[in-house]
Design a protein around this motif. Structure first.
Motif, short mmCIF file in Angstrom:
data_model
loop_
_atom_site.label_atom_id
_atom_site.label_comp_id
_atom_site.label_asym_id
_atom_site.label_seq_id
_atom_site.Cartn_x
_atom_site.Cartn_y
_atom_site.Cartn_z
N PRO A 291 -127.75 59.63 46.99
CA PRO A 291 -127.46 59.23 48.26
C PRO A 291 -128.91 59.16 49.14
O PRO A 291 -129.93 59.65 48.79
CB PRO A 291 -126.57 60.08 48.87
CG PRO A 291 -125.92 60.82 47.71
CD PRO A 291 -127.05 60.66 46.41
N THR B 106 -131.49 59.95 51.40
CA THR B 106 -131.78 61.23 52.22
C THR B 106 -133.06 61.22 52.79
O THR B 106 -134.07 60.53 52.14
CB THR B 106 -131.84 62.35 50.97
OG1 THR B 106 -130.59 62.39 50.25
CG2 THR B 106 -131.99 63.73 51.60
N ARG C 75 -124.78 68.14 53.41
CA ARG C 75 -125.59 67.13 53.65
C ARG C 75 -126.97 67.59 53.74
O ARG C 75 -127.63 66.57 53.91
CB ARG C 75 -125.21 66.23 54.68
CG ARG C 75 -124.07 65.35 54.42
CD ARG C 75 -123.44 64.36 55.85
NE ARG C 75 -124.63 63.70 56.31
CZ ARG C 75 -124.81 63.96 57.83
NH1 ARG C 75 -123.85 64.49 58.63
NH2 ARG C 75 -125.74 63.18 58.24
N SER C 76 -127.35 68.87 53.50
CA SER C 76 -128.69 69.28 53.72
C SER C 76 -129.32 69.99 52.53
O SER C 76 -128.36 70.22 51.61
CB SER C 76 -128.52 70.56 55.04
OG SER C 76 -128.02 69.97 56.06
N ARG D 202 -132.01 65.87 54.89
CA ARG D 202 -130.49 65.32 55.41
C ARG D 202 -130.08 64.28 54.71
O ARG D 202 -130.84 62.98 54.82
CB ARG D 202 -130.64 65.41 56.90
CG ARG D 202 -129.16 65.26 57.54
CD ARG D 202 -128.59 66.56 57.34
NE ARG D 202 -127.32 66.34 58.49
CZ ARG D 202 -126.22 67.06 58.48
NH1 ARG D 202 -126.39 68.35 57.76
NH2 ARG D 202 -125.47 67.03 59.37
N THR D 203 -128.76 64.34 53.98
CA THR D 203 -128.28 62.95 53.55
C THR D 203 -127.74 62.15 54.69
O THR D 203 -126.75 62.84 55.53
CB THR D 203 -127.15 63.24 52.40
OG1 THR D 203 -127.81 64.03 51.25
CG2 THR D 203 -126.62 62.16 51.74
N LEU D 204 -127.68 60.88 54.63
CA LEU D 204 -127.49 60.05 55.68
C LEU D 204 -125.97 60.03 55.77
O LEU D 204 -125.40 59.67 54.49
CB LEU D 204 -128.41 58.55 55.47
CG LEU D 204 -129.60 58.68 55.83
CD1 LEU D 204 -130.38 57.17 55.64
CD2 LEU D 204 -130.15 59.40 57.09
N ASN D 205 -125.36 59.75 56.82
CA ASN D 205 -123.97 59.60 56.91
C ASN D 205 -123.63 58.11 56.16
O ASN D 205 -124.35 56.97 56.30
CB ASN D 205 -123.36 59.13 58.28
CG ASN D 205 -123.10 60.52 59.00
OD1 ASN D 205 -122.77 61.48 58.13
ND2 ASN D 205 -123.32 60.76 60.36
N GLY D 206 -122.45 58.21 55.36
CA GLY D 206 -122.33 56.92 54.58
C GLY D 206 -122.75 56.58 53.45
O GLY D 206 -122.73 55.31 52.87
#
Length: 125
Positions: free
Chosen positions: A62, A64, A95-96, A120-124
């Motif tokens: 994902p 990040t 997500r961290s 931080r992994t981005l939303n979506g």
């Protein structure tokens, strides 16, 4: 991701390996990277560490990004030095994530800097 990283590649940063929360990148210090004290400008050392950090935290798939990063400069690097940045995932939660990067001088393996990055992994993503 690294193929699209124009900034890192323009500085001559090379991806050595990346996968499973870890990465290794390297960069040779050029004359354009030294400051008025004839040592590598800290911004370039930070950029190398940040690149290894980005490669490690994006190795899971994902998209990040950095939520923050801190660096401690241990000893100077000089023109001609090959710097190697080794990033290691310390933990991921939700997500961290937290990653440590050690920057060493390739010729003698001496530590130049220690970096800690927070991801931080981005939303979506």
């Amino acid at each position: 991701m690294f193929d699209a990283d124009v900034a890192s590649r323009a500085l001559g940063i090379e991806l050595v390996e990346a996968g499973d929360g870890a990465a290794v990148a390297r960069m040779r210090v050029t004359g354009a990277m030294v400051n008025g004290h004839a040592i590598a400008h800290g911004g370039y050392v930070f950029l190398l560490a940040d690149t290894a950090f980005a490669l490690a935290c994006n190795s899971h798939g994902p998209a990040t990004v950095a939520a923050g990063g801190d660096i401690t400069f241990v000893r100077p690097a000089r023109e001609g030095d090959l710097l190697v940045a080794r990033a290691t995932e310390r933990t991921r939660y939700g997500r961290s994530g937290i990653y440590d990067v050690t920057v060493t001088r390739g010729a003698d393996g001496e530590v130049v800097a220690e970096f800690r990055g927070r991801s931080r992994t981005l939303n979506g993503a």
